[in-house]
Design an enzyme around this catalytic site. Structure first.
Site, short mmCIF file in Angstrom:
data_model
loop_
_atom_site.label_atom_id
_atom_site.label_comp_id
_atom_site.label_asym_id
_atom_site.label_seq_id
_atom_site.Cartn_x
_atom_site.Cartn_y
_atom_site.Cartn_z
N TYR A 74 0.72 -1.16 -0.10
CA TYR A 74 -0.02 -0.13 0.06
C TYR A 74 0.81 1.27 0.01
CZ TYR A 74 -3.84 -3.58 1.02
OH TYR A 74 -4.26 -4.56 1.04
N HIS B 142 -15.24 -6.93 -1.25
CA HIS B 142 -15.26 -8.33 -1.27
C HIS B 142 -16.31 -9.02 -0.69
CE1 HIS B 142 -11.42 -7.10 -3.40
NE2 HIS B 142 -11.04 -6.88 -2.18
N HIS C 279 -8.82 1.73 -5.73
CA HIS C 279 -7.98 0.71 -5.04
C HIS C 279 -6.50 1.08 -5.30
CE1 HIS C 279 -11.05 -2.07 -4.13
NE2 HIS C 279 -11.57 -2.01 -5.24
N LEU C 280 -5.70 1.22 -4.17
CA LEU C 280 -4.27 1.46 -4.14
C LEU C 280 -3.74 0.52 -4.87
CD1 LEU C 280 -4.29 2.67 -0.42
CD2 LEU C 280 -3.42 4.07 -2.32
#
Length: 155
Positions: A26, A81, A101-102
């Site tokens: 991340y 998810h 999303h990263l």
């Protein structure tokens, strides 16, 4: 939809630990760094930037965006998810939604390959680290502008 462009940027669980949690995946930027990047990319639009570790609170924020936002950028994190409830809340929106999303979920564990957010999102930006947010903000604002123009023509 508000008169002035209001962009909600919502963040799911564990994103408050950016910079310290799995920096190899991340990165080292903090959530405050990401917020500053979003505000800079927003070019004068109001950015409502929030993070929560609680599914119900995230759903409340989505429902608030339904009334107050011109567009929504959402990084659902793990809830993307797992949460049908989040999907159901997102389905009530009539504003553009951009999933962000990263990391690139498609290149990670198999369980991350399915998103409950993607079916209702106009698009997904992932895999570019914090730059994913900048791209998502720009896309959401462009979509909000187009959405507003279409609404204005139908009046």
């Amino acid at each position: 939809m508000p008169e002035h462009t209001v962009l909600y940027v919502l963040n799911g669980p564990n994103l408050n630990l950016l910079g310290v949690r799995e920096p190899d995946i991340y990165g080292r930027d903090t959530l405050a760094d990401v917020q500053a990047l979003c505000e800079q990319a927003a070019s004068g639009a109001t950015v409502v930037f929030r993070q929560t570790n609680h599914e119900g609170e995230l759903i409340d924020q989505v429902q608030e965006a339904r009334e107050k936002a011109s567009a929504l950028v959402i990084n659902p994190a793990g809830y993307g998810h797992t949460s049908v409830a989040l999907l159901d809340a997102l389905r009530t929106l009539t504003i553009p939604i951009v999933e962000c999303h990263l990391s690139n979920p498609a290149s990670r564990e198999r369980f991350r390959h399915r998103s409950y957010v993607s079916p209702v999102a106009a698009g997904v930006v992932s895999g570019f680290g914090p730059f994913s947010y900048e791209l998502a903000v720009r896309a959401a604002l462009r979509l909000a502008q187009e959405h507003r123009a279409t609404a204005d023509r139908s009046v």
